[in-house]
Design a protein around this motif. Structure first.
Motif, PDB file in Angstrom:
ATOM      1  N   THR A  62      -3.443  -9.535 -32.273  1.00 37.45           N
ATOM      2  CA  THR A  62      -4.210  -9.383 -31.034  1.00 37.45           C
ATOM      3  C   THR A  62      -4.995  -8.081 -31.021  1.00 37.45           C
ATOM      4  O   THR A  62      -5.621  -7.749 -30.016  1.00 37.45           O
ATOM      5  CB  THR A  62      -3.265  -9.425 -29.823  1.00 37.45           C
ATOM      6  OG1 THR A  62      -2.271  -8.408 -29.963  1.00 37.45           O
ATOM      7  CG2 THR A  62      -2.589 -10.778 -29.715  1.00 37.45           C
ATOM      8  N   GLY A  63      -4.933  -7.347 -32.115  1.00 35.90           N
ATOM      9  CA  GLY A  63      -5.678  -6.085 -32.208  1.00 35.90           C
ATOM     10  C   GLY A  63      -6.328  -5.957 -33.563  1.00 35.90           C
ATOM     11  O   GLY A  63      -6.547  -6.942 -34.273  1.00 35.90           O
ATOM     12  N   GLY A  64      -6.641  -4.746 -33.950  1.00 38.21           N
ATOM     13  CA  GLY A  64      -7.274  -4.502 -35.239  1.00 38.21           C
ATOM     14  C   GLY A  64      -6.328  -4.768 -36.397  1.00 38.21           C
ATOM     15  O   GLY A  64      -5.101  -4.877 -36.213  1.00 38.21           O
ATOM     16  N   LEU A  65      -6.898  -4.847 -37.580  1.00 44.77           N
ATOM     17  CA  LEU A  65      -6.101  -5.161 -38.772  1.00 44.77           C
ATOM     18  C   LEU A  65      -5.041  -4.098 -39.038  1.00 44.77           C
ATOM     19  O   LEU A  65      -3.948  -4.417 -39.515  1.00 44.77           O
ATOM     20  CB  LEU A  65      -7.020  -5.293 -39.989  1.00 44.77           C
ATOM     21  CG  LEU A  65      -6.344  -5.630 -41.319  1.00 44.77           C
ATOM     22  CD1 LEU A  65      -5.616  -6.965 -41.235  1.00 44.77           C
ATOM     23  CD2 LEU A  65      -7.363  -5.636 -42.450  1.00 44.77           C
ATOM     24  N   PHE A  66      -5.345  -2.863 -38.708  1.00 46.60           N
ATOM     25  CA  PHE A  66      -4.406  -1.779 -38.968  1.00 46.60           C
ATOM     26  C   PHE A  66      -3.496  -1.495 -37.771  1.00 46.60           C
ATOM     27  O   PHE A  66      -2.679  -0.578 -37.827  1.00 46.60           O
ATOM     28  CB  PHE A  66      -5.163  -0.521 -39.365  1.00 46.60           C
ATOM     29  CG  PHE A  66      -5.930  -0.683 -40.655  1.00 46.60           C
ATOM     30  CD1 PHE A  66      -5.272  -0.683 -41.875  1.00 46.60           C
ATOM     31  CD2 PHE A  66      -7.305  -0.874 -40.637  1.00 46.60           C
ATOM     32  CE1 PHE A  66      -5.974  -0.853 -43.055  1.00 46.60           C
ATOM     33  CE2 PHE A  66      -8.015  -1.038 -41.808  1.00 46.60           C
ATOM     34  CZ  PHE A  66      -7.352  -1.034 -43.042  1.00 46.60           C
ATOM     35  N   SER A  67      -3.632  -2.281 -36.721  1.00 52.14           N
ATOM     36  CA  SER A  67      -2.716  -2.162 -35.577  1.00 52.14           C
ATOM     37  C   SER A  67      -1.500  -3.050 -35.851  1.00 52.14           C
ATOM     38  O   SER A  67      -1.392  -4.180 -35.360  1.00 52.14           O
ATOM     39  CB  SER A  67      -3.414  -2.584 -34.278  1.00 52.14           C
ATOM     40  OG  SER A  67      -4.532  -1.761 -34.014  1.00 52.14           O
ATOM     41  N   VAL A  68      -0.592  -2.516 -36.664  1.00 50.16           N
ATOM     42  CA  VAL A  68       0.545  -3.315 -37.136  1.00 50.16           C
ATOM     43  C   VAL A  68       1.396  -3.815 -35.975  1.00 50.16           C
ATOM     44  O   VAL A  68       1.944  -4.924 -36.021  1.00 50.16           O
ATOM     45  CB  VAL A  68       1.394  -2.481 -38.120  1.00 50.16           C
ATOM     46  CG1 VAL A  68       2.610  -3.270 -38.596  1.00 50.16           C
ATOM     47  CG2 VAL A  68       0.549  -2.048 -39.309  1.00 50.16           C
ATOM     48  N   ALA A  69       1.500  -3.027 -34.920  1.00 46.46           N
ATOM     49  CA  ALA A  69       2.320  -3.418 -33.772  1.00 46.46           C
ATOM     50  C   ALA A  69       1.791  -4.668 -33.086  1.00 46.46           C
ATOM     51  O   ALA A  69       2.542  -5.351 -32.371  1.00 46.46           O
ATOM     52  CB  ALA A  69       2.398  -2.268 -32.768  1.00 46.46           C
ATOM     53  N   GLU A 104      -0.080 -12.574 -40.131  1.00 43.26           N
ATOM     54  CA  GLU A 104      -0.255 -11.308 -40.859  1.00 43.26           C
ATOM     55  C   GLU A 104       1.041 -10.879 -41.540  1.00 43.26           C
ATOM     56  O   GLU A 104       1.036 -10.454 -42.702  1.00 43.26           O
ATOM     57  CB  GLU A 104      -0.739 -10.210 -39.909  1.00 43.26           C
ATOM     58  CG  GLU A 104      -2.194 -10.352 -39.467  1.00 43.26           C
ATOM     59  CD  GLU A 104      -2.380 -11.441 -38.421  1.00 43.26           C
ATOM     60  OE1 GLU A 104      -3.479 -12.017 -38.359  1.00 43.26           O
ATOM     61  OE2 GLU A 104      -1.420 -11.708 -37.667  1.00 43.26           O
ATOM     62  N   TRP A 105       2.169 -11.014 -40.825  1.00 50.92           N
ATOM     63  CA  TRP A 105       3.454 -10.635 -41.416  1.00 50.92           C
ATOM     64  C   TRP A 105       3.813 -11.553 -42.580  1.00 50.92           C
ATOM     65  O   TRP A 105       4.343 -11.095 -43.603  1.00 50.92           O
ATOM     66  CB  TRP A 105       4.545 -10.649 -40.357  1.00 50.92           C
ATOM     67  CG  TRP A 105       4.496  -9.487 -39.410  1.00 50.92           C
ATOM     68  CD1 TRP A 105       4.228  -9.519 -38.067  1.00 50.92           C
ATOM     69  CD2 TRP A 105       4.720  -8.111 -39.730  1.00 50.92           C
ATOM     70  NE1 TRP A 105       4.270  -8.262 -37.532  1.00 50.92           N
ATOM     71  CE2 TRP A 105       4.572  -7.371 -38.534  1.00 50.92           C
ATOM     72  CE3 TRP A 105       5.032  -7.425 -40.903  1.00 50.92           C
ATOM     73  CZ2 TRP A 105       4.725  -5.990 -38.492  1.00 50.92           C
ATOM     74  CZ3 TRP A 105       5.186  -6.046 -40.865  1.00 50.92           C
ATOM     75  CH2 TRP A 105       5.038  -5.343 -39.666  1.00 50.92           C
TER      76      TRP A 105
END
Length: 214
Positions: free
Chosen positions: A98-105, A111-112
């Motif tokens: 729900t956010g940017g590619l580097f917003s892992v949270a 993605e996981w």
């Protein structure tokens, strides 16, 4: 004088809800139990051959690259962590970030699971590299009892890891094709995680036996 009586009725009790176990999850657990017996047989073969020809064992074990195998094991164990984060996202019905590619949270299940797939693919690639190196040093599956036991135990595990990688691709594909990510897709992701955790636990046992209890 007329006496008017009012009948009081107890509130109706709600019907009990019966939570049936998910048949897919139950079937997967039963199948994994049979896989435990399969790998137990491989371990028994390994120890039997090791006790029969210890001198061949010492010669073959000296060719193993323990530091490389240790790094590979760490990668596989960490892939279980990323897989579980994917399950957490699936349980909250979040297929994608729900956010940017580097917003892992803010990553979703996809993605996981992609990261888990890449780590699993790295593990298999390193194992293939190790096989090629051992083969160049003369350790083949038919060269000795040690070679047969080593390639059979680790090779069957590599096949199981490859099966898990295919399962991740299927789950990721379903997440993209599904019009609505629901409980069916989430359950499928959870079942695949059962399998992946099982594969990791088996490898930890294999790693300890093959590379340290030489």
């Amino acid at each position: 004088m007329s006496i008017v009586t009012t009948a009081t009725h107890a509130p109706a009790r709600p019907a009990p809800v019966i939570n049936r176990p998910n048949l897919t999850a139950v079937g997967t657990i039963v199948w994994l139990a049979s896989e435990v017996m399969f790998f137990a047989g491989l371990f028994a073969m390994y120890f039997t051959l090791r006790a029969t020809v210890p001198e061949v064992w010492d010669e073959g074990a000296s060719l193993l690259n323990i530091p490389l195998a240790t790094v590979n094991t760490i990668v596989l164990v960490l892939s279980s962590v990323t897989c579980q984060f994917g399950v957490f996202a699936a349980e909250r019905l979040q297929p994608r970030r729900t956010g940017g590619l580097f917003s892992v949270a803010k990553w979703g299940m996809v993605e996981w699971f992609i990261l888990t797939f890449l780590m699993g693919a790295f593990f298999v690639s390193v194992q293939v590299f190790e096989y090629a190196t051992l083969w160049s040093h003369g350790l083949g599956i038919a060269s000795s009892a040690y070679g047969s036991a080593f390639y059979l135990t680790t090779g069957f595990h590599a096949i199981h890891v490859t099966g898990g990688l295919v399962a991740f691709l299927v789950i990721i594909g379903r997440a993209f094709l599904a019009k609505r990510f629901g409980h069916y897709e989430a359950t499928s992701a959870i079942v695949v995680s059962y399998y992946w955790h099982f594969v990791d636990v088996v490898w930890i046992a294999l790693f300890a036996i093959v590379y340290f209890l030489q």
